[in-house]
Enzyme design. Sequence first.
Site, short mmCIF file in Angstrom:
data_model
loop_
_atom_site.label_atom_id
_atom_site.label_comp_id
_atom_site.label_asym_id
_atom_site.label_seq_id
_atom_site.Cartn_x
_atom_site.Cartn_y
_atom_site.Cartn_z
N LYS A 132 59.90 92.73 65.67
CA LYS A 132 59.14 93.63 66.54
C LYS A 132 59.99 94.81 67.01
CE LYS A 132 55.10 91.50 66.83
NZ LYS A 132 53.85 92.10 66.34
N TYR B 263 61.04 83.04 70.90
CA TYR B 263 60.40 84.10 70.12
C TYR B 263 61.15 84.31 68.80
CZ TYR B 263 57.41 88.19 69.53
OH TYR B 263 56.46 89.07 69.06
#
Length: 277
Positions: free
Chosen positions: A185, A178
Amino acid sequence: MTEKTINTRLLDSLRTQREHGRKLLAGKKGIILGIANDQSIAWGCAQAFRSLGAELCITYLNEKSRKFTEPLAKVLDVAPSLYLPCDVREEGQLEAVFEAIEREWGRLDFALHSIAFAPREDLHGRVTDCSREGFLMAMDVSCHSFIHMAKLAEPLMKDGGALFTMSYFGAEKVVENYNVMGPVKAALEATSRYLAAELGPKGIRVNPISPGPIKTRAASGIGRFDELIEKASERAPSHVLATIEDVGMATAFLASDYAKLITGDTVYVDGGYHVLG
């Protein structure tokens, strides 16, 4: 008051709630940023909002994406004046969208932010190696644009409202591959909490939605994404991954008056995956 009278009133109340539930968002007006195609999480949300009675404004990124989104706008019965281009990197485009909303509706009840971006080389590399330019671009598109959206939405939410953005479990824990989107995020979720605190007195609620991994065009850019999906399905207590429809209905509930005191929380729609992270 007799038992018969009590039962009659209860039945009447249940009927009223049931009828209201069928059009949970009747009369509400909302904007959706981030529909790319019919596999987008934002599309799942749009379908849910519309099926429950809301009127929508939706945007498309550019002319290339228009061919995928224009048919969807027609399905949603979006007015041509509220189907608008919006690239948050282009000066003035987001402002133009909200100016159109003010002209057409004069108010707004909810806004969904479902956009994120990082340059491919930065997304596929280590956070340690992320370029300054790539990091700033990822933060600008994926996080600051939500702040910008909130600022533009605030004066239109005269009777309160709801703001949503899409996050992921990688904001909370390290998820393999990720990479830089994890810190981005995390910033988005922290931003949401601050917005919730600042806008709460005006009755504006702010919630990040955190779905489990879903096969979308954006997710396809993450390395070894198919492996991530398989592992998540095995690990989640439900052993079932969320669909865009699942995310849509959960978000639609949060846009309703029934969720008027839910704000500042990351809402997981992931079959329980996050509890075992």
